[in-house]
Enzyme design. Structure first.
Site, short mmCIF file in Angstrom:
data_model
loop_
_atom_site.label_atom_id
_atom_site.label_comp_id
_atom_site.label_asym_id
_atom_site.label_seq_id
_atom_site.Cartn_x
_atom_site.Cartn_y
_atom_site.Cartn_z
N ASP A 1 0.82 -1.31 -0.06
CA ASP A 1 0.04 -0.21 -0.16
C ASP A 1 0.74 1.40 -0.04
OD1 ASP A 1 -2.20 -1.61 0.14
OD2 ASP A 1 -2.06 -1.73 2.36
N HIS B 1 -4.49 -1.64 -5.81
CA HIS B 1 -3.86 -0.59 -6.29
C HIS B 1 -4.80 0.59 -6.70
CE1 HIS B 1 -0.16 -3.49 -7.46
NE2 HIS B 1 -0.55 -3.40 -6.09
P1 GDP Z 1 -0.75 0.32 -3.49
O1 GDP Z 1 -1.20 -0.98 -3.10
O2 GDP Z 1 0.93 0.29 -3.29
O3 GDP Z 1 -1.09 0.85 -4.90
O4 GDP Z 1 -1.39 1.35 -2.76
P2 GDP Z 1 -2.93 1.75 -2.21
O5 GDP Z 1 -3.73 1.96 -3.32
O6 GDP Z 1 -3.37 0.65 -1.66
O7 GDP Z 1 -2.95 2.70 -1.10
C1 GDP Z 1 -2.27 3.80 -1.39
C2 GDP Z 1 -3.24 4.96 -1.13
O8 GDP Z 1 -2.74 6.20 -1.11
C3 GDP Z 1 -4.22 5.42 -2.25
O9 GDP Z 1 -5.45 5.71 -1.57
C4 GDP Z 1 -3.69 6.30 -3.05
O10 GDP Z 1 -4.89 7.10 -3.75
C5 GDP Z 1 -3.19 7.11 -2.01
N1 GDP Z 1 -2.01 7.90 -2.65
C6 GDP Z 1 -1.12 7.60 -3.32
N2 GDP Z 1 -0.07 8.68 -3.32
C7 GDP Z 1 -0.42 9.51 -2.66
C8 GDP Z 1 0.04 10.64 -1.92
O11 GDP Z 1 1.18 11.33 -2.35
N3 GDP Z 1 -0.33 11.41 -1.08
C9 GDP Z 1 -1.89 11.08 -0.63
N4 GDP Z 1 -2.39 11.85 0.29
N5 GDP Z 1 -2.39 9.81 -1.03
C10 GDP Z 1 -1.74 9.22 -1.92
P1 IMO Z 2 -0.73 -4.02 -2.05
O1 IMO Z 2 -0.28 -4.73 -3.58
C1 IMO Z 2 -1.17 -4.39 2.05
C2 IMO Z 2 -0.73 -8.68 3.93
C3 IMO Z 2 -1.88 -9.05 4.51
C4 IMO Z 2 -1.44 -9.97 5.39
C5 IMO Z 2 -0.12 -10.39 4.77
C6 IMO Z 2 -0.65 -11.95 4.00
O2 IMO Z 2 -2.00 -3.22 -2.36
O3 IMO Z 2 0.38 -3.24 -1.51
P2 IMO Z 2 -2.29 -12.69 1.86
O4 IMO Z 2 -3.63 -12.41 1.88
O5 IMO Z 2 -1.24 -12.04 0.92
O6 IMO Z 2 -1.91 -13.91 2.47
O7 IMO Z 2 -1.76 -12.20 3.46
O8 IMO Z 2 0.28 -9.72 3.76
N1 IMO Z 2 -1.00 -8.05 2.16
C7 IMO Z 2 -0.79 -6.85 2.07
N2 IMO Z 2 -0.91 -5.70 2.95
N3 IMO Z 2 -1.04 -4.40 0.79
C8 IMO Z 2 -0.95 -5.52 0.12
O9 IMO Z 2 -0.95 -5.45 -1.44
C9 IMO Z 2 -0.89 -6.85 0.54
N4 IMO Z 2 -1.03 -8.24 0.40
C10 IMO Z 2 -0.99 -8.69 1.22
O10 IMO Z 2 -2.55 -8.01 4.96
O11 IMO Z 2 -0.82 -9.10 6.43
MG MG Z 3 -2.64 -1.47 -1.63
#
Ligand code: GDP
Ligand code: IMO
Ligand code: MG
Length: 447
Positions: free
Chosen positions: A18, A46
């Site tokens: 994340d 994502h």
């Molecule tokens: P990922 O799994 O690595 O793609 O990340 P996620 O989408 O799960 O979580 C990142 C969150 O942060 C999302 O809600 C994005 O829209 C938000 N986000 C990404 N970059 C920024 C940033 O620079 N600032 C803020 N405030 N939000 C961001």
């Molecule tokens: P993105 O791509 C955040 C974490 C789960 C748990 C551990 C194992 O969005 O960054 P799983 O279901 O993979 O067996 O869970 O890994 N986890 C993530 N946490 N972002 C993710 O993906 C994750 N993918 C798995 O919360 O702790």
């Molecule tokens: Mg994510």
């Protein structure tokens, strides 16, 4: 030095997931011929924000939001075909044409309904201390079956309809008996229903299934560049993460060889994504965690709730030791530092610069989870900044204290910060160096 637009590139997480990978991949997409997922499955979430519209992608590479790029799901991804179809339907209902631009590896493994059941039941069975806090998407059990081999299913198996059906009937029967017995329950698992779902998946996804490694090699031979989209993060890596509180795949550039069928040696640009603070969802060690109101404040300011499960994310200060560990592991060439805007308004910002264990200083991650959970952070604090950063569009406009924070991070983690996120939208991005040649940051819209 290879020009930026000629480098095969990987975007991956340096933390516990994340970090903002979706946003970075989305920004880079237009410069690449294909965007490739190589690990994980629907555990990923994502987020891409475009002109006020938010897309959460789980199995589909973020490239599918761009007309020009091909989206590829590589052999190392575990695919729940039903989840994939509903993701495709949702996007197509929002006007994004997916099917024609999606390719799925014939070697990718299928996540079956019993994998999800086993994931949920297994987690319920263990003590609070041992629970991983998985996303319940069947990831671990599917990868386990892949390694065990005899009861695994790949996309290529769907082609032999009758052979597939009879093997599924057999495996579903065995799994039902096993799960009922081990978990002392009566699981809802019916072979006819499983086969009906798989038959829908076979029919609808058939045009997308191919030898994706051969396709990528052809694209590379034709002079196109490839963008690899890592899922999860290096601290969740099956070998190098905070085991056993990890996911079940290789989450960094090292996963590209097995997960995409392309040598990681050709991937000369490796962009590690990390937030300007740390988050984790699920259980496991978190060395710089803030369980106080500062942690709550970061969570609210950064909207830190899971994209896949909606769970509140645990928050803490930036962990420079863990980040340097990931930078070394991946030989990251660039750091994308996200969410700098979220830290506005804090009097001081903290950085974890070392750990202490039983009175001794430790500067890397020990293997043992019990040791990891006992690590005490060695902290340093820097003056914060009060300015709102969300409208800033260049490094030069950043407040001096924010610049000092970035410089300190760079010196601790050993890689240059070439992209900074100051908000979720595409337009809220600051670039440095040759990334400016590669990424065309759009003007903000009022949508
Ligand atoms: P990922 O799994 O690595 O793609 O990340 P996620 O989408 O799960 O979580 C990142 C969150 O942060 C999302 O809600 C994005 O829209 C938000 N986000 C990404 N970059 C920024 C940033 O620079 N600032 C803020 N405030 N939000 C961001
Ligand atoms: P993105 O791509 C955040 C974490 C789960 C748990 C551990 C194992 O969005 O960054 P799983 O279901 O993979 O067996 O869970 O890994 N986890 C993530 N946490 N972002 C993710 O993906 C994750 N993918 C798995 O919360 O702790
Ligand atoms: Mg994510």
């Amino acid at each position: 030095m290879i020009p930026a637009n000629k480098q095969h590139t990987c975007v991956f997480g340096l933390g516990w997931g994340d970090e903002g990978k979706g946003k970075v991949v989305d920004l880079l997409c237009p410069a690449f011929g294909a965007v490739v997922r190589f690990n994980g499955g629907a555990n990923a979430g994502h987020t891409v924000c475009v002109a006020g519209k938010k897309f959460a992608l789980h199995l589909l590479p973020a490239g599918v939001l761009h007309d020009a790029a091909l989206g590829v799901i590589g052999p190392g991804v575990v695919v729940d075909p039903i989840a994939l179809l509903s993701e495709i339907d949702e996007l197509e209902a929002r006007g994004v044409a997916v099917t024609g631009r999606l390719k799925i590896s014939d070697r990718a493994h299928l996540v079956m309904p019993y994998h999800k059941l086993e994931d949920q039941l297994g987690e319920r069975q263990v003590s609070d201390k041992a629970r991983i806090g998985t996303t319940a998407r069947g990831i671990g059990p599917c990868y386990a079956d892949k390694m065990r081999r005899h009861a695994a299913f790949r996309f290529s198996d769907l082609a032999d309809e009758s052979g597939f059906d009879s093997r599924v009937r057999q495996v579903v029967g065995e799994r039902k008996r096993l799960l009922d017995m081990v978990y002392d329950t009566e699981v809802d698992l019916d072979a006819d229903k499983v086969l009906a779902d798989m038959s829908t998946a076979r029919a609808r996804l058939k045009p997308c299934v191919c030898d994706t490694a051969a396709l990528l090699h052809q694209l590379m031979d034709d002079g196109r560049t490839i963008l690899f989209e890592g899922a999860n993060g290096l601290l969740l890596d099956i070998d190098h993460g905070t085991y056993p509180f990890v996911t079940s795949s290789s989450t960094g550039p090292h996963g590209i060889g097995c997960g995409a069928g392309v040598s990681p040696l050709v991937v000369t640009r490796r962009i590690g994504v990390v937030k300007s603070y740390s988050t984790r969802v699920g259980s496991g060690p978190f060395m710089s965690e803030l369980t106080d109101e500062t942690g709550d404040r970061i969570r609210e300011a950064g909207h830190e709730y899971g994209t896949t499960t909606g769970r509140p994310r645990r928050c803490g200060w930036f962990d420079a030791v863990a980040c340097r560990y990931g930078v070394r592991l991946s030989a990251a060439t660039d750091i994308a530092l996200m969410h700098l805007d979220t830290l506005s308004g804090f009097d001081r910002v903290g950085i974890c610069i070392g750990y202490r264990l039983n009175g001794e200083t430790v500067d890397t991650l020990p293997a043992d989870a019990a040791c990891q959970s006992q690590l005490e952070p060695v902290m340093e604090y820097h003056s914060g900044w009060s300015e709102d950063l969300t409208a800033i569009r260049s490094f030069d406009e950043l407040p001096a204290t924010a610049v000092r924070y970035l410089e300190r991070l760079e010196s601790l983690i050993g890689a240059p910060i070439t992209l900074v996120g100051v908000g979720p939208d595409r337009s809220q991005t600051l670039l440095r160096g040759d990334l400016t040649d590669l990424i065309d940051v759009p003007e903000p819209t009022n949508a």
